[in-house]
Design an enzyme around this catalytic site. Sequence first.
Site, PDB file in Angstrom:
ATOM      1  N   HIS A  13      -5.034  -0.331  -1.432  1.00  0.00           N
ATOM      2  CA  HIS A  13      -4.645   0.942  -0.796  1.00  0.00           C
ATOM      3  C   HIS A  13      -4.329   0.753   0.688  1.00  0.00           C
ATOM      4  O   HIS A  13      -5.061   1.235   1.553  1.00  0.00           O
ATOM      5  CB  HIS A  13      -5.723   2.000  -1.016  1.00  0.00           C
ATOM      6  CG  HIS A  13      -5.779   2.480  -2.434  1.00  0.00           C
ATOM      7  ND1 HIS A  13      -6.757   2.093  -3.321  1.00  0.00           N
ATOM      8  CD2 HIS A  13      -4.946   3.312  -3.130  1.00  0.00           C
ATOM      9  CE1 HIS A  13      -6.541   2.674  -4.499  1.00  0.00           C
ATOM     10  NE2 HIS A  13      -5.449   3.410  -4.420  1.00  0.00           N
ATOM     11  N   ASN A  14      -3.234   0.057   0.957  1.00  0.00           N
ATOM     12  CA  ASN A  14      -2.812  -0.202   2.339  1.00  0.00           C
ATOM     13  C   ASN A  14      -1.373   0.306   2.512  1.00  0.00           C
ATOM     14  O   ASN A  14      -0.805   0.914   1.597  1.00  0.00           O
ATOM     15  CB  ASN A  14      -2.917  -1.710   2.627  1.00  0.00           C
ATOM     16  CG  ASN A  14      -2.232  -2.527   1.537  1.00  0.00           C
ATOM     17  OD1 ASN A  14      -1.114  -2.224   1.146  1.00  0.00           O
ATOM     18  ND2 ASN A  14      -2.911  -3.562   1.049  1.00  0.00           N
ATOM     19  N   ALA A  15      -0.794   0.034   3.676  1.00  0.00           N
ATOM     20  CA  ALA A  15       0.542   0.560   3.991  1.00  0.00           C
ATOM     21  C   ALA A  15       1.609   0.013   3.038  1.00  0.00           C
ATOM     22  O   ALA A  15       2.626   0.680   2.793  1.00  0.00           O
ATOM     23  CB  ALA A  15       0.905   0.233   5.438  1.00  0.00           C
ATOM     24  N   THR A  16       1.385  -1.179   2.480  1.00  0.00           N
ATOM     25  CA  THR A  16       2.375  -1.737   1.560  1.00  0.00           C
ATOM     26  C   THR A  16       2.421  -0.939   0.262  1.00  0.00           C
ATOM     27  O   THR A  16       3.495  -0.730  -0.308  1.00  0.00           O
ATOM     28  CB  THR A  16       2.080  -3.229   1.271  1.00  0.00           C
ATOM     29  OG1 THR A  16       1.840  -3.879   2.513  1.00  0.00           O
ATOM     30  CG2 THR A  16       3.242  -3.893   0.573  1.00  0.00           C
ATOM     31  N   HIS A  53       0.690   9.594   1.070  1.00  0.00           N
ATOM     32  CA  HIS A  53      -0.186  10.022  -0.022  1.00  0.00           C
ATOM     33  C   HIS A  53      -1.530   9.298  -0.108  1.00  0.00           C
ATOM     34  O   HIS A  53      -2.445   9.806  -0.775  1.00  0.00           O
ATOM     35  CB  HIS A  53       0.549   9.919  -1.374  1.00  0.00           C
ATOM     36  CG  HIS A  53       0.439   8.557  -1.983  1.00  0.00           C
ATOM     37  ND1 HIS A  53       1.195   7.481  -1.575  1.00  0.00           N
ATOM     38  CD2 HIS A  53      -0.384   8.082  -2.946  1.00  0.00           C
ATOM     39  CE1 HIS A  53       0.856   6.427  -2.265  1.00  0.00           C
ATOM     40  NE2 HIS A  53      -0.101   6.745  -3.111  1.00  0.00           N
ATOM     41  N   ASP A 167       3.357   6.507  -8.115  1.00  0.00           N
ATOM     42  CA  ASP A 167       2.042   6.008  -7.705  1.00  0.00           C
ATOM     43  C   ASP A 167       1.467   5.000  -8.699  1.00  0.00           C
ATOM     44  O   ASP A 167       0.697   4.119  -8.312  1.00  0.00           O
ATOM     45  CB  ASP A 167       1.084   7.208  -7.540  1.00  0.00           C
ATOM     46  CG  ASP A 167      -0.166   6.860  -6.749  1.00  0.00           C
ATOM     47  OD1 ASP A 167      -0.133   5.867  -5.989  1.00  0.00           O
ATOM     48  OD2 ASP A 167      -1.170   7.585  -6.878  1.00  0.00           O
TER      49      ASP A 167
HETATM   50 ZN   LIG Z   1      -1.499   5.643  -4.275  1.00  0.00          ZN
END
Ligand SMILES: [Zn+2]
Length: 275
Positions: A13-16, A53, A167
């Site tokens: 769950h990072n910017a990538t 998100h 997602d």
């Molecule tokens: Zn996500």
Amino acid sequence: MELSNYQNTNTYHNATHAADVLQATSFFLNSETVAQMVQDNHATAALIAATVHDLDHPGRGNAFLINTRQRLALLYNDQSVLENHHVALAFQLTLAQNGINIFAKMQREEFIQMRQSIIDMVLATDMSRHFEYLTKFQQVIPNLPDLDENRESNSMTVCRMMIKCADIANPTREWKLCAQWARRIVEEYFFQTAEEREKGLPLTMKGFERETCNVPMTQCTFVDMFAREAFTLWCDFAEIPQLLNQLETNYEKWKSMSTNWEPSQNVDLMISKPA
Ligand SMILES: [Zn+2]
């Protein structure tokens, strides 16, 4: 939005991940059927929603935050804790200074609508409500061609399904990326389980223990439980059958790998590459 508001110590769950979901959303919006059903203001909202998100995701899930009674769980009354946080922080950050307020030029009504749509879409990424959103999408598909009736609410139903699929699109990516994202999310879950064991908390992601986990099996389970049904509906609607084909190709690969997976391969998934 600074990249630093995504936590780069998270393996998943990072910017990538945010960039990945943004790319998928943009790709979906290019589908002719999707573009036809989605209003322009909702398309803009979807791209912003995808970008923010998972903002400031702590690398732990909602159940973990609730079990450990963390500030965010108390703030949001245990309801879609992270999703509420991601979108609330996004608005706090952009509205805090005129120079970075991406909504500065909007009229009041226009802003309120845009804000409502972004909040709605980010909240739709809460996987605990996955089947609700799927059912709703399934119900409206047959009525979608009647453009005039419920046009706005149908557009939002499509957008919720779109960001949800973006997602969880990892299993539809080419094998190399699919495998890389799988290693990343499992690694993040391993850390969460380890902390839960250490603190005597309930295990919120059963099966994700480094000592015993069959990684390929977890990916088959995710496809069986969530991804296949969602992408069967979505790919049919958006006329992108190649994604569903890729999902099945990846699934077969995981399945054959699962038969001789050894937990010793879990020592550090970011280094040992199962692919
Ligand atoms: Zn996500």
